[in-house]
Structures are given as structure tokens and as C-alpha cells.
Design an enzyme around this catalytic site. Structure first.
Site, PDB file in Angstrom:
ATOM      1  N   ARG A  51       0.849  -1.200   0.000  1.00 57.95           N
ATOM      2  CA  ARG A  51       0.000   0.000   0.000  1.00 57.95           C
ATOM      3  C   ARG A  51       0.883   1.248   0.000  1.00 57.95           C
ATOM      4  O   ARG A  51       0.562   2.264  -0.583  1.00 57.95           O
ATOM      5  CB  ARG A  51      -0.936   0.009   1.227  1.00 57.95           C
ATOM      6  CG  ARG A  51      -1.671   1.320   1.362  1.00 57.95           C
ATOM      7  CD  ARG A  51      -2.817   1.374   2.374  1.00 57.95           C
ATOM      8  NE  ARG A  51      -2.757   0.421   3.441  1.00 57.95           N
ATOM      9  CZ  ARG A  51      -1.975   0.523   4.534  1.00 57.95           C
ATOM     10  NH1 ARG A  51      -1.184   1.558   4.689  1.00 57.95           N
ATOM     11  NH2 ARG A  51      -1.981  -0.435   5.443  1.00 57.95           N
ATOM     12  N   TYR A 104     -17.827  17.147 -13.613  1.00 57.13           N
ATOM     13  CA  TYR A 104     -18.176  15.732 -13.712  1.00 57.13           C
ATOM     14  C   TYR A 104     -19.193  15.383 -12.618  1.00 57.13           C
ATOM     15  O   TYR A 104     -19.015  15.743 -11.452  1.00 57.13           O
ATOM     16  CB  TYR A 104     -16.891  14.906 -13.563  1.00 57.13           C
ATOM     17  CG  TYR A 104     -17.124  13.425 -13.586  1.00 57.13           C
ATOM     18  CD1 TYR A 104     -17.466  12.792 -14.770  1.00 57.13           C
ATOM     19  CD2 TYR A 104     -17.012  12.669 -12.430  1.00 57.13           C
ATOM     20  CE1 TYR A 104     -17.691  11.425 -14.792  1.00 57.13           C
ATOM     21  CE2 TYR A 104     -17.228  11.303 -12.448  1.00 57.13           C
ATOM     22  CZ  TYR A 104     -17.570  10.687 -13.625  1.00 57.13           C
ATOM     23  OH  TYR A 104     -17.792   9.341 -13.655  1.00 57.13           O
ATOM     24  N   ASP A 175      -9.026  19.566 -12.972  1.00 56.12           N
ATOM     25  CA  ASP A 175      -9.292  18.238 -13.523  1.00 56.12           C
ATOM     26  C   ASP A 175      -8.967  18.299 -15.020  1.00 56.12           C
ATOM     27  O   ASP A 175      -9.676  18.945 -15.790  1.00 56.12           O
ATOM     28  CB  ASP A 175     -10.762  17.873 -13.270  1.00 56.12           C
ATOM     29  CG  ASP A 175     -11.119  16.465 -13.768  1.00 56.12           C
ATOM     30  OD1 ASP A 175     -10.452  15.974 -14.709  1.00 56.12           O
ATOM     31  OD2 ASP A 175     -12.080  15.886 -13.241  1.00 56.12           O
ATOM     32  N   LYS A 200      -9.833   7.386 -18.599  1.00 59.68           N
ATOM     33  CA  LYS A 200     -10.215   7.961 -19.885  1.00 59.68           C
ATOM     34  C   LYS A 200      -9.007   7.978 -20.829  1.00 59.68           C
ATOM     35  O   LYS A 200      -8.458   6.928 -21.115  1.00 59.68           O
ATOM     36  CB  LYS A 200     -10.829   9.339 -19.666  1.00 59.68           C
ATOM     37  CG  LYS A 200     -11.811   9.412 -18.466  1.00 59.68           C
ATOM     38  CD  LYS A 200     -13.068   8.581 -18.681  1.00 59.68           C
ATOM     39  CE  LYS A 200     -13.897   8.408 -17.405  1.00 59.68           C
ATOM     40  NZ  LYS A 200     -14.219   9.603 -16.655  1.00 59.68           N
TER      41      LYS A 200
HETATM   42  C1  PLP Z   1     -14.598   9.898 -15.332  1.00 62.71           C
HETATM   43  C2  PLP Z   1     -14.241  11.234 -14.768  1.00 62.71           C
HETATM   44  C3  PLP Z   1     -13.942  11.404 -13.403  1.00 62.71           C
HETATM   45  C4  PLP Z   1     -14.062  10.277 -12.398  1.00 62.71           C
HETATM   46  O1  PLP Z   1     -13.123   9.295 -12.612  1.00 62.71           O
HETATM   47  P1  PLP Z   1     -13.338   7.723 -12.271  1.00 62.71           P
HETATM   48  O2  PLP Z   1     -12.070   7.124 -12.741  1.00 62.71           O
HETATM   49  O3  PLP Z   1     -14.556   7.266 -13.007  1.00 62.71           O
HETATM   50  O4  PLP Z   1     -13.522   7.645 -10.779  1.00 62.71           O
HETATM   51  C5  PLP Z   1     -13.574  12.664 -12.975  1.00 62.71           C
HETATM   52  N1  PLP Z   1     -13.510  13.711 -13.827  1.00 62.71           N
HETATM   53  C6  PLP Z   1     -13.796  13.579 -15.137  1.00 62.71           C
HETATM   54  C7  PLP Z   1     -13.707  14.771 -16.017  1.00 62.71           C
HETATM   55  C8  PLP Z   1     -14.175  12.349 -15.649  1.00 62.71           C
HETATM   56  O5  PLP Z   1     -14.478  12.238 -16.952  1.00 62.71           O
END
Ligand code: PLP
Length: 387
Positions: A51, A104, A175, A200
Site C-alpha cells: 500500500r 463531472y 481536472d 479515460k
Molecule cells: C470519469 C471522470 C472522473 C471520475 O473518474 P473515475 O475514474 O470514473 O472515478 C472525474 N472527472 C472527469 C472529467 C471524468 O471524466
């Protein structure tokens, strides 16, 4: 200025990775272990428990940190686990957070349904149309910015928001999931930390859920590293290995996403059933000037409004054959979705309309297939649904 070995296309292949010392294996091995042998009590090799430290995870963290021009990467089991850990670092009783008004959905849910209960207060604002000083009052502790946004692809000026944050002593988190460091590097524009859902574009193959936070501030890095271990929302070594493998093709994938995007945009632009297109790199887009200033390009995310009612829009997105009807984005394969009925169905209809999410709004995540096949697919679906 770029020097040898320091260019993006080279860093995706080499940053954070060197041949494994025992065998010379050129790819970082998957260190599938939970613990490490110690030669003497409290004497160890730098690795005690998985961890806390894992070499596969460290390779991924160092690689993505280099891509964002940060010094430290801290990886997590999902994008939301990354966001959770950032909020544990900077949230708490009396803390004031200002957040983009169309972040998001999972981020919004986390703030409203989980962190509000800890005494952190959240307010929401449209950073894309309003001046930073108007939406970020004195006394704000943390600003959470997403640009471009989803699904409207609205653009906010990162440098201007960062300047306001510096002025009042707030932390700025960006983000950067949609743009990726290939097109946009928020740390260079003054952000304190960058968050990614590696699920993504960074992984890019729709086969891993993961997250990462990048920074070049040593105090923030230390805080996040402590919480990564203390909270324990860490990714497993296989997921880190797969993501690192995905990152190797980030530059060429983003180029191809962008190329395909241009072809699809040209087709959409010439289609009489398309009322409106959202894509920041079109000169008519409200975000164009700032997008040009802070991004070096734009990938395969396109949204557009069909001139039809919800049932026809549903039929359209259900009739594509190459574009898979699915949530998520950023993979090599093309996806299509209808925000009003899918990703944003939980947003009340009135709020949806206020955000511009009409019933006929379709979002594409354009993959790296041949653009003519993608256009032919959209064309046949349009004939089936809107004839
Ligand atoms: C998918 C997404 C998240 C969340 O991420 P996860 O890996 O699904 O927990 C946060 N911000 C954006 C812009 C996203 O597209």
C-alpha cells in the site's frame, strides 16, 4: 524550451522507466506482491508494504508527473479516489470550496453527498463566462476547475483563475481528464495540482479504472503521499502496468483523435439536422480564444444538438453500429451517448436546460478508427432515426 529526451512524444515512452536492474527487462515488471522481505528488523530496501510503496505504481506516477511538468505523481484506484484524497488534504470544517457549475457528475455527488457532511462548504460558478474575482470571493480555500467541461465543452481561463487564487491564497486544482497533458498543462499555467481520471484518455483502452494527482509543490506532494498511504485508495500493480502501457501511445492517439474529430466536424457542419456544435477549436465557439491560448489542440470530444425530440435522439444514438452506445470516453473505440437520458439524467430537467443540455444533445467520444467509417455510421443512423 525542449531539450533532448524532454519532448512529450519521448517522455510518454521513457519518463519514469529504466530497465529493471536484475534482468534488464525493458518494461517495468508487474510487482504483484503485498509485502517485501527485510534483511534486518526495521532495515528495508525502500519497500516495506505494497500500500505504501510499489515499483510498478512508482513508474506510472513518475511518468505522468513528467508529462504534466510536475515533480510528483500520486496514483489512486479511480479518479474519484484521487478527488477524495485531495478533499481530505484540503477540505474540512469551515473550509470553503468554489467549484465549476458543470463538473463531472461524480465529483458533484462526492462534494454534495459526502464532503458536505464533513463541514466543508461548496459553491458553484460558471468560470467560463464570469471573471475569476466575481466568482472566487476572499476567504475561498480551494478552487476546483474542470476545463473543458462535459458535455458542453466550455472553456475557462486557467491562468486567470490561478492568478486570482494566488492573490487570495487559495489552492487551485484542475481536472485535466478531457484535455490530457498532450494538449494542456495546467501546472505550467499556475495550478497547484492536476487531477486525472486515468480511466479515460491516459489509459485510453477502456480496460482500467484509475486516477492520479500531479503537483510540483513539495508540501502538497508530501501531504498527498501521506494520505495515499493513510487512506489507502491505491491502485493495484496490474492496473498501473496497463495504464503505463496505455500512456505510451498517448501522443499518437491524441493526434489521431484530433484528426478524426476534424473530419467528423466537417460532416456535422454540413448536416442540416445539426442545430449546433460544441467544439472549442471552432472559431465560432465561445471558448475559442482561450482554448487557442492555453491548449495546443483538441481531441475527439464533440457534442452537438440534433434538431429533433428526445425519442428520435434516443433512436439515433441506439442506431449507430461502430459508435458504441456507452458512458465514459477517451478510449481507442468510438462511443456515443445522450447526456439528457444517460450521464446527466440525474441532473434535474430545469438545471439541465440552464446548463444547455438539451434533449437532442449528443456527445461523441471519437476513437481512432478510420474517419470515413465513422462518418458513414453516423450517416446511416441519421437516416434510420430522422428520416
Ligand atoms: C470519469 C471522470 C472522473 C471520475 O473518474 P473515475 O475514474 O470514473 O472515478 C472525474 N472527472 C472527469 C472529467 C471524468 O471524466
Amino acid at each position: 524550451m525542449s531539450s533532448e529526451g524532454d519532448r512529450f512524444e519521448t517522455k510518454v515512452i521513457h519518463a519514469g522507466q529504466s530497465p529493471e536492474p536484475r534482468t534488464g527487462a525493458v518494461m517495468p515488471p508487474v510487482f504483484q506482491t503485498s509485502t517485501y522481505a527485510q534483511p534486518w528488523p526495521a532495515k528495508h530496501t525502500g519497500y516495506e508494504y505494497a500500500r505504501t510503496q510499489n515499483p510498478t505504481r512508482e513508474a506510472l506516477e513518475a511518468c505522468v508527473a513528467a508529462l504534466e511538468n510536475g515533480t510528483t505523481g500520486v496514483a489512486f484506484g479511480s479518479g474519484l479516489a484521487a478527488t477524495t484524497t485531495v478533499l481530505h488534504a484540503f477540505g474540512g470544517q469551515g473550509v470553503k470550496v468554489v467549484c465549476g457549475d458543470d463538473v463531472y457528475g461524480g465529483t458533484y455527488r462526492l462534494f454534495e453527498r459526502v464532503f458536505k457532511n464533513t463541514g466543508t462548504s461548496f459553491s458553484y460558478a460558471d468560470f467560463s463566462t464570469r471573471a475569476p474575482a466575481d466568482v472566487i470571493p476572499e476567504g475561498t480555500n480551494l478552487v476546483w476547475l474542470e476545463t473543458p467541461t462535459n458535455p458542453m465543452l466550455k472553456i475557462s481561463d486557467i491562468a486567470a483563475v490561478a492568478a486570482r487564487c494566488k492573490q487570495i491564497g487559495a489552492i487551485l486544482a484542475v481536472d485535466n481528464t478531457f484535455a490530457t497533458p498532450y494538449f494542456q498543462r495546467p501546472l505550467d499555467l499556475g495550478a497547484d495540482l492536476v487531477v486525472h481520471s486515468t480511466t479515460k484518455y491516459l489509459n485510453g483502452h477502456s480496460d482500467v479504472v484509475g486516477g492520479i494527482v500531479l503537483t510540483k509543490d513539495p508540501a502538497i506532494a508530501e501531504k498527498l503521499r501521506f494520505l495515499q498511504n493513510a487512506i489507502g485508495a491505491v491502485p493495484g500493480p496490474w492496473d498501473c502496468w496497463l495504464t503505463l502501457r496505455g500512456v505510451k501511445t498517448l501522443a499518437i492517439r491524441m493526434q489521431r483523435h484530433q484528426e478524426n474529430g476534424k473530419h467528423v466536424l466537417a460532416w456535422l457542419g454540413a448536416n442540416s439536422r445539426v442545430k449546433r456544435i460544441h467544439y472549442p477549436f471552432l472559431p465560432a465557439d465561445p471558448g475559442y480564444a482561450i482554448a487557442k491560448k492555453q491548449m495546443s489542440g483538441f481531441g475527439g470530444m464533440v457534442s452537438f444538438v440534433l434538431d429533433c425530440d428526445l425519442p428520435r435522439a434516443e433512436k439515433f444514438v441506439a442506431s449507430t453500429k461502430l459508435f458504441t452506445l456507452a458512458e465514459s470516453l477517451g478510449g481507442v473505440e468510438s462511443l456515443i451517448e445522450l447526456p439528457a437520458a444517460m450521464t446527466h439524467a440525474s441532473v434535474p430537467a430545469a438545471n439541465r436546460r440552464a446548463l444547455g443540455i438539451e434533449d437532442g444533445l449528443v456527445r461523441l467520444s471519437i476513437g481512432i478508427e478510420h474517419h470515413d467509417d465513422l462518418i458513414a455510421d453516423l450517416d446511416q443512423a441519421m437516416k434510420v432515426a430522422l428520416a
